[in-house]
Design a protein around this motif. Sequence first.
Motif, mmCIF file in Angstrom:
data_model
loop_
_atom_site.group_PDB
_atom_site.id
_atom_site.type_symbol
_atom_site.label_atom_id
_atom_site.label_comp_id
_atom_site.label_asym_id
_atom_site.label_seq_id
_atom_site.Cartn_x
_atom_site.Cartn_y
_atom_site.Cartn_z
ATOM 1 N N LYS A 9 1.036 15.553 -14.005
ATOM 2 C CA LYS A 9 1.282 14.327 -13.262
ATOM 3 C C LYS A 9 0.783 14.344 -11.815
ATOM 4 N N ILE A 10 0.724 15.483 -11.177
ATOM 5 C CA ILE A 10 0.399 15.501 -9.743
ATOM 6 C C ILE A 10 -1.080 15.218 -9.486
ATOM 7 N N SER A 11 -1.929 15.443 -10.466
ATOM 8 C CA SER A 11 -3.351 15.151 -10.261
ATOM 9 C C SER A 11 -3.599 13.649 -10.119
ATOM 10 N N VAL A 12 -2.630 12.847 -10.530
ATOM 11 C CA VAL A 12 -2.737 11.396 -10.369
ATOM 12 C C VAL A 12 -2.774 11.041 -8.884
ATOM 13 N N LEU A 13 -2.127 11.849 -8.045
ATOM 14 C CA LEU A 13 -2.125 11.579 -6.606
ATOM 15 C C LEU A 13 -3.524 11.658 -6.011
ATOM 16 N N LYS A 14 -4.352 12.540 -6.524
ATOM 17 C CA LYS A 14 -5.718 12.661 -6.003
ATOM 18 C C LYS A 14 -6.558 11.429 -6.305
ATOM 19 N N ASP A 15 -6.238 10.744 -7.382
ATOM 20 C CA ASP A 15 -7.004 9.557 -7.775
ATOM 21 C C ASP A 15 -6.483 8.282 -7.119
ATOM 22 N N ASN A 16 -5.316 8.353 -6.502
ATOM 23 C CA ASN A 16 -4.704 7.177 -5.883
ATOM 24 C C ASN A 16 -5.254 7.026 -4.458
ATOM 25 N N GLN A 17 -6.147 6.081 -4.263
ATOM 26 C CA GLN A 17 -6.810 5.904 -2.967
ATOM 27 C C GLN A 17 -5.823 5.450 -1.898
ATOM 28 N N PHE A 60 -2.650 6.259 -1.633
ATOM 29 C CA PHE A 60 -1.922 7.451 -1.197
ATOM 30 C C PHE A 60 -2.788 8.320 -0.288
ATOM 31 N N LEU A 61 -4.060 8.497 -0.659
ATOM 32 C CA LEU A 61 -4.954 9.320 0.163
ATOM 33 C C LEU A 61 -5.144 8.724 1.556
ATOM 34 N N ASN A 62 -5.249 7.404 1.655
ATOM 35 C CA ASN A 62 -5.392 6.761 2.963
ATOM 36 C C ASN A 62 -4.144 6.969 3.815
ATOM 37 N N LEU A 63 -2.963 6.805 3.212
ATOM 38 C CA LEU A 63 -1.715 7.053 3.954
ATOM 39 C C LEU A 63 -1.611 8.513 4.383
ATOM 40 N N PHE A 64 -2.008 9.421 3.489
ATOM 41 C CA PHE A 64 -1.953 10.847 3.793
ATOM 42 C C PHE A 64 -2.913 11.197 4.937
ATOM 43 N N LYS A 65 -4.104 10.606 4.948
ATOM 44 C CA LYS A 65 -5.074 10.838 6.024
ATOM 45 C C LYS A 65 -4.546 10.311 7.351
ATOM 46 N N GLN A 66 -3.874 9.170 7.327
ATOM 47 C CA GLN A 66 -3.293 8.617 8.557
ATOM 48 C C GLN A 66 -2.216 9.540 9.112
ATOM 49 N N GLU A 67 -1.379 10.082 8.241
ATOM 50 C CA GLU A 67 -0.322 10.991 8.688
ATOM 51 C C GLU A 67 -0.904 12.281 9.261
ATOM 52 N N ILE A 68 -1.964 12.777 8.667
ATOM 53 C CA ILE A 68 -2.608 13.990 9.184
ATOM 54 C C ILE A 68 -3.257 13.702 10.535
ATOM 55 N N ALA A 69 -3.839 12.521 10.688
ATOM 56 C CA ALA A 69 -4.488 12.157 11.950
ATOM 57 C C ALA A 69 -3.474 12.017 13.084
ATOM 58 N N LYS A 70 -2.246 11.704 12.786
ATOM 59 C CA LYS A 70 -1.211 11.558 13.821
ATOM 60 C C LYS A 70 -0.855 12.892 14.464
#
Length: 151
Positions: A34-42, A44-54
Amino acid sequence: MKPFNRKVEKVLAWIANIILIVLTGVLAYGSFFKISVLKDNQEFLNLFKQEIAKNPNGVNLSAEQILDYTIQGLKMYSVLLIVLVVVALLATFLMKKRILSAILFLLLAIVVAVSTVGLLVPVYIFYFIVAIMLFVRKERSEQYQETVNYL
């Protein structure tokens, strides 16, 4: 006189085994399927990139790399728990060999406590109790049994 049995040890061991099997199954299913679905969810990736950029003091890895390392870590942790389940079942089935089973349960208690960072308190406490009971409770010798029966 009743024959010596280890019903208490077996019940405690099976309770701990069932808890560990359920947790391992859920974690393994999630990390392998199930967790590989997170990699395909764009999204989620955009939110994750924003959090890392903070966080400017964070590591110099991309969001995809961090996610890949996290997925691999969860998979390795699932494999560790699967190995622990196999050893726990082996120790439970080998309970007739008291010392070997007690050593396996003691090692299981230590590894489960360390690897789960204390989250699975019932599991490692039960394993520890079973190990101590296996070390302490000895079967009576045949000579003692004959003496008791003679009286």
